[in-house]
Design a protein around this motif. Sequence first.
Motif, PDB file in Angstrom:
ATOM      1  N   PRO A  71       0.849  -1.197   0.000  1.00  0.00           N
ATOM      2  CA  PRO A  71       0.000   0.000   0.000  1.00  0.00           C
ATOM      3  C   PRO A  71       0.886   1.249   0.000  1.00  0.00           C
ATOM      4  CG  PRO A  71       0.020  -1.029   2.165  1.00  0.00           C
ATOM      5  CD  PRO A  71       0.774  -1.946   1.247  1.00  0.00           C
ATOM      6  N   ALA A  72       0.339   2.358  -0.439  1.00  0.00           N
ATOM      7  CA  ALA A  72       1.116   3.601  -0.562  1.00  0.00           C
ATOM      8  C   ALA A  72       1.772   4.007   0.757  1.00  0.00           C
ATOM      9  CB  ALA A  72       0.221   4.717  -1.083  1.00  0.00           C
ATOM     10  N   TRP A  73       1.056   3.842   1.891  1.00  0.00           N
ATOM     11  CA  TRP A  73       1.600   4.289   3.168  1.00  0.00           C
ATOM     12  C   TRP A  73       2.877   3.550   3.554  1.00  0.00           C
ATOM     13  CZ3 TRP A  73       2.015   0.342   6.526  1.00  0.00           C
ATOM     14  CH2 TRP A  73       1.089  -0.700   6.446  1.00  0.00           C
ATOM     15  N   ALA A  74       3.110   2.372   2.998  1.00  0.00           N
ATOM     16  CA  ALA A  74       4.291   1.583   3.361  1.00  0.00           C
ATOM     17  C   ALA A  74       5.590   2.225   2.859  1.00  0.00           C
ATOM     18  CB  ALA A  74       4.163   0.161   2.821  1.00  0.00           C
ATOM     19  N   TRP A  75       5.486   3.185   1.976  1.00  0.00           N
ATOM     20  CA  TRP A  75       6.670   3.839   1.414  1.00  0.00           C
ATOM     21  C   TRP A  75       7.061   5.114   2.179  1.00  0.00           C
ATOM     22  CZ3 TRP A  75       9.382   1.183  -2.040  1.00  0.00           C
ATOM     23  CH2 TRP A  75       8.729   0.143  -2.710  1.00  0.00           C
ATOM     24  N   PHE A  76       6.320   5.490   3.209  1.00  0.00           N
ATOM     25  CA  PHE A  76       6.532   6.769   3.874  1.00  0.00           C
ATOM     26  C   PHE A  76       7.476   6.734   5.074  1.00  0.00           C
ATOM     27  CE2 PHE A  76       2.088   8.017   2.252  1.00  0.00           C
ATOM     28  CZ  PHE A  76       2.628   8.457   1.057  1.00  0.00           C
ATOM     29  N   GLY A  77       8.054   5.591   5.398  1.00  0.00           N
ATOM     30  CA  GLY A  77       8.935   5.489   6.560  1.00  0.00           C
ATOM     31  C   GLY A  77      10.087   6.481   6.539  1.00  0.00           C
ATOM     32  N   GLY A  78      10.663   6.697   5.379  1.00  0.00           N
ATOM     33  CA  GLY A  78      11.761   7.655   5.270  1.00  0.00           C
ATOM     34  C   GLY A  78      11.314   9.076   5.567  1.00  0.00           C
ATOM     35  N   LEU A  79      10.079   9.400   5.200  1.00  0.00           N
ATOM     36  CA  LEU A  79       9.556  10.737   5.495  1.00  0.00           C
ATOM     37  C   LEU A  79       9.413  10.942   6.997  1.00  0.00           C
ATOM     38  CD1 LEU A  79       6.820  11.090   2.735  1.00  0.00           C
ATOM     39  CD2 LEU A  79       9.098  12.123   2.792  1.00  0.00           C
ATOM     40  N   TYR A  80       8.939   9.898   7.691  1.00  0.00           N
ATOM     41  CA  TYR A  80       8.824   9.999   9.147  1.00  0.00           C
ATOM     42  C   TYR A  80      10.213  10.157   9.761  1.00  0.00           C
ATOM     43  CZ  TYR A  80       4.412   7.684   7.901  1.00  0.00           C
ATOM     44  OH  TYR A  80       3.229   7.325   7.321  1.00  0.00           O
ATOM     45  N   GLY A  81      11.179   9.447   9.194  1.00  0.00           N
ATOM     46  CA  GLY A  81      12.559   9.575   9.662  1.00  0.00           C
ATOM     47  C   GLY A  81      13.082  10.991   9.481  1.00  0.00           C
ATOM     48  N   CYS A  82      12.722  11.624   8.362  1.00  0.00           N
ATOM     49  CA  CYS A  82      13.133  13.019   8.127  1.00  0.00           C
ATOM     50  C   CYS A  82      12.578  13.930   9.209  1.00  0.00           C
ATOM     51  CB  CYS A  82      12.639  13.509   6.771  1.00  0.00           C
ATOM     52  SG  CYS A  82      13.575  12.917   5.368  1.00  0.00           S
ATOM     53  N   VAL A  83      11.304  13.753   9.528  1.00  0.00           N
ATOM     54  CA  VAL A  83      10.685  14.574  10.573  1.00  0.00           C
ATOM     55  C   VAL A  83      11.420  14.367  11.890  1.00  0.00           C
ATOM     56  CG1 VAL A  83       8.582  14.921  11.940  1.00  0.00           C
ATOM     57  CG2 VAL A  83       8.426  14.630   9.461  1.00  0.00           C
ATOM     58  N   PHE A  84      11.702  13.113  12.221  1.00  0.00           N
ATOM     59  CA  PHE A  84      12.388  12.801  13.475  1.00  0.00           C
ATOM     60  C   PHE A  84      13.769  13.460  13.522  1.00  0.00           C
ATOM     61  CE2 PHE A  84      15.304  10.389  16.053  1.00  0.00           C
ATOM     62  CZ  PHE A  84      14.604  10.225  17.236  1.00  0.00           C
ATOM     63  N   VAL A  85      14.570  13.257  12.474  1.00  0.00           N
ATOM     64  CA  VAL A  85      15.951  13.753  12.488  1.00  0.00           C
ATOM     65  C   VAL A  85      15.993  15.272  12.496  1.00  0.00           C
ATOM     66  CG1 VAL A  85      18.102  13.836  11.155  1.00  0.00           C
ATOM     67  CG2 VAL A  85      16.912  11.665  11.471  1.00  0.00           C
ATOM     68  N   ILE A  86      15.178  15.909  11.675  1.00  0.00           N
ATOM     69  CA  ILE A  86      15.169  17.378  11.636  1.00  0.00           C
ATOM     70  C   ILE A  86      14.704  17.940  12.975  1.00  0.00           C
ATOM     71  CG2 ILE A  86      14.029  19.392  10.602  1.00  0.00           C
ATOM     72  CD1 ILE A  86      14.044  17.773   7.935  1.00  0.00           C
ATOM     73  N   THR A  87      13.628  17.368  13.525  1.00  0.00           N
ATOM     74  CA  THR A  87      13.107  17.868  14.792  1.00  0.00           C
ATOM     75  C   THR A  87      14.109  17.661  15.929  1.00  0.00           C
ATOM     76  OG1 THR A  87      10.861  17.423  14.046  1.00  0.00           O
ATOM     77  CG2 THR A  87      11.173  17.732  16.404  1.00  0.00           C
ATOM     78  N   ALA A  88      14.763  16.516  15.951  1.00  0.00           N
ATOM     79  CA  ALA A  88      15.768  16.270  16.987  1.00  0.00           C
ATOM     80  C   ALA A  88      16.936  17.236  16.851  1.00  0.00           C
ATOM     81  CB  ALA A  88      16.255  14.821  16.919  1.00  0.00           C
ATOM     82  N   ALA A  89      17.400  17.459  15.640  1.00  0.00           N
ATOM     83  CA  ALA A  89      18.520  18.378  15.416  1.00  0.00           C
ATOM     84  C   ALA A  89      18.137  19.807  15.799  1.00  0.00           C
ATOM     85  CB  ALA A  89      18.971  18.323  13.952  1.00  0.00           C
ATOM     86  N   TRP A  90      16.897  20.169  15.615  1.00  0.00           N
ATOM     87  CA  TRP A  90      16.402  21.492  15.983  1.00  0.00           C
ATOM     88  C   TRP A  90      16.151  21.577  17.492  1.00  0.00           C
ATOM     89  CZ3 TRP A  90      11.662  23.018  18.034  1.00  0.00           C
ATOM     90  CH2 TRP A  90      11.404  24.388  18.001  1.00  0.00           C
ATOM     91  N   GLY A  91      15.601  20.515  18.077  1.00  0.00           N
ATOM     92  CA  GLY A  91      15.193  20.554  19.477  1.00  0.00           C
ATOM     93  C   GLY A  91      16.319  20.469  20.480  1.00  0.00           C
ATOM     94  N   VAL A  92      17.343  19.660  20.221  1.00  0.00           N
ATOM     95  CA  VAL A  92      18.413  19.450  21.203  1.00  0.00           C
ATOM     96  C   VAL A  92      19.112  20.753  21.603  1.00  0.00           C
ATOM     97  CG1 VAL A  92      20.690  18.374  21.552  1.00  0.00           C
ATOM     98  CG2 VAL A  92      18.762  16.999  20.766  1.00  0.00           C
ATOM     99  N   PRO A  93      19.481  21.633  20.674  1.00  0.00           N
ATOM    100  CA  PRO A  93      20.139  22.874  21.105  1.00  0.00           C
ATOM    101  C   PRO A  93      19.217  23.788  21.923  1.00  0.00           C
ATOM    102  CG  PRO A  93      20.491  22.517  18.763  1.00  0.00           C
ATOM    103  CD  PRO A  93      19.476  21.512  19.218  1.00  0.00           C
ATOM    104  N   ARG A  94      17.920  23.649  21.759  1.00  0.00           N
ATOM    105  CA  ARG A  94      16.971  24.509  22.455  1.00  0.00           C
ATOM    106  C   ARG A  94      16.496  23.920  23.788  1.00  0.00           C
ATOM    107  NH1 ARG A  94      17.091  25.075  17.297  1.00  0.00           N
ATOM    108  NH2 ARG A  94      16.637  27.040  16.276  1.00  0.00           N
ATOM    109  N   LEU A  95      16.311  22.597  23.821  1.00  0.00           N
ATOM    110  CA  LEU A  95      15.718  21.949  24.994  1.00  0.00           C
ATOM    111  C   LEU A  95      16.660  20.998  25.721  1.00  0.00           C
ATOM    112  CD1 LEU A  95      12.288  20.935  23.394  1.00  0.00           C
ATOM    113  CD2 LEU A  95      12.805  22.994  24.725  1.00  0.00           C
ATOM    114  N   GLY A  96      17.752  20.623  25.083  1.00  0.00           N
ATOM    115  CA  GLY A  96      18.652  19.611  25.622  1.00  0.00           C
ATOM    116  C   GLY A  96      18.261  18.232  25.099  1.00  0.00           C
ATOM    117  N   ALA A  97      19.188  17.300  25.183  1.00  0.00           N
ATOM    118  CA  ALA A  97      18.950  15.954  24.653  1.00  0.00           C
ATOM    119  C   ALA A  97      17.880  15.210  25.448  1.00  0.00           C
ATOM    120  CB  ALA A  97      20.253  15.150  24.636  1.00  0.00           C
TER     121      ALA A  97
END
Length: 149
Positions: A71-97
């Motif tokens: 199904p189409a949704w099975a191909w979106f894992g990389g997109l979720y990974g992008c959200v995770f990595v970008i948000t973590a890279a943005w959040g850690v300097p502001r909130l801490g690890a």
Amino acid sequence: MSFNSAMILLAIIIAGGATALQAPTNARLAVALASPVNAAFMSFAIGTVALGLLAAVLHTKADLAAAKALPAWAWFGGLYGCVFVITAAWGVPRLGAALTITLMVAGQLLLSLVLDHFGALGVPRHPIGIGRLAGVALVFIGVVMVRRF
């Protein structure tokens, strides 16, 4: 618990630890590259090379017929990974690890409860019960404690 079950649990715990390492690593990269998006791009590029080498070493071969039937949704894992990595890279300097990862775990658990309850996206059904709700509530209490103390 069998040896194999214990090894699976240990591997998952180690992978969880890797996400704790990933967040500050990518945050540092984001500062150097002037953007969490640039850091995520570099992170995924390095990860792609590593996966390519691992696939070559393990001689993995994709089942293209099965891939076409997904199904189409099975191909979106990389997109979720992008959200995770970008948000973590943005959040850690502001909130801490610790707070960034704790908030991410809280979000993962909350959505995981819903996925399990409905058996969504092909996961086995596990109804929401008082024990599961209490466990997630404890994580949210942990978020508050990490934030305040």
